[in-house]
Structures are given as structure tokens and as C-alpha cells.
Design a protein around this motif. Structure first.
Motif: not given
Length: 178
Positions: A56-84
């Protein structure tokens, strides 16, 4: 315990962590609360998940990830159908966590050692039906109170801990426990 800054560029830390990552992916479907997603990113980092897929398209709250997002492989997938579709193309094994449509409990579930994608749904409506249909298993986490469900970030942490317990039961020696 708080880890002091490493003093290395983020990309160098990411390369080193890539060598240690587990063959496990986490997907969050149609999340509603951006804080929960940030918490899941932080938790997935603690378990060194291969990737975190945000559907989906919603943003996430980076403060809750405590900076760990910069070390992770985060992939945005447009929809559940695309994920499947993506999961099918890459031969990923979808394990959905959904209390209302569960077919097996976490303790009895067969969690794949490789190519697993643990999917967690929206706080109100759960996992998309197309993902449930494509899932190898739909798993419930045991609960004993009158509450209907765990917070999604807690459910994700419980599932990641159980997957890790099964495949790394003695740890990895990082903290000295073997």
C-alpha cells in the motif's frame, strides 16, 4: 542496553548486516497505524529479516523504527494483488497471521526455514482476502484474555521470535549465549 554509534557509513553497516540476515521476510498489509509499522521495522531489524515489504501507499512513522530503517531493506509494494504476484514469481512461501481466518495455531504451524514471508494485516480489517487465498498457512497466535487480538507490532514480534527460536535455537553467539 543502547548501542553506541558505530562510526561507519550506513551503507557499509548494511553490507555487513547482509551477510548475517535470516532467510525471512516480513510483509505488512494495508497498515493503518504508521507507528505500528515503524515498530515492526525496528523489530524486524532485531531479527535481521531479509526484507520488509510494505503493501500500500501509507507512510510509516520513522521515529518508531528508532533509526533502524536506514539499515533495512524496505520494499514498497503497490497492492496486495501485486504482492501475491511477486511472491509467486519469487517462490516465496506466504504465511499469513490472521486470527479470524486461522487454520492452525502458531505452535503447530509449519514455518518454512527458507523463503518465508510472514504477513501481518491492517489493525481493523486484517490481511487482504487475496493474500489469505494465496497463503500456504493462515496462523493464529494463542491468546488467553478477552481481548480480540494483539497489537500488530506485538503479533509480528511474537511470530519473528518463534521463527527464530525454531531455526536458531541456540542463538548465534552475538551476545555470548550459545
Amino acid at each position: 542496553m543502547r548501542v553506541a554509534p558505530l562510526g561507519y557509513p550506513s551503507e557499509e553497516v548494511r553490507r555487513e548486516l547482509a551477510r548475517l540476515r535470516h532467510p525471512l521476510r516480513i510483509a505488512v498489509d494495508r497498515f493503518k497505524n504508521p507507528f505500528n509499522v515503524g515498530a515492526i521495522i525496528r523489530t524486524a531489524h532485531s531479527f535481521l529479516a531479509q526484507e520488509i515489504l510494505l503493501l500500500g501507499e501509507a507512510p510509516y512513522y520513522k521515529r518508531a523504527s528508532m533509526g533502524m530503517e536506514k539499515y533495512e531493506h524496505i520494499v514498497h509494494v503497490a497492492s496486495p494483488a501485486r504482492f501475491v504476484q511477486l511472491a509467486s514469481e519469487k517462490d516465496w512461501r506466504i504465511i499469513a497471521f490472521e486470527r479470524d481466518h486461522a487454520r492452525v495455531g502458531l505452535w503447530q504451524a509449519e514455518l518454512p526455514a527458507r523463503d518465508a514471508v510472514l504477513v501481518f494485516g491492517n489493525e481493523d480489517t486484517g490481511v487482504d482476502p487475496s493474500i489469505l487465498d494465496a497463503a500456504e498457512q493462515v496462523v493464529a497466535i494463542p491468546m488467553f484474555g478477552v481481548n480480540h487480538s494483539y497489537p500488530v507490532s506485538v503479533a509480528a514480534g511474537i511470530a519473528m521470535a518463534e521463527w527464530t527460536r525454531r531455526y536458531y535455537p541456540r542463538g548465534r553467539g552475538i551476545l555470548g549465549w550459545q
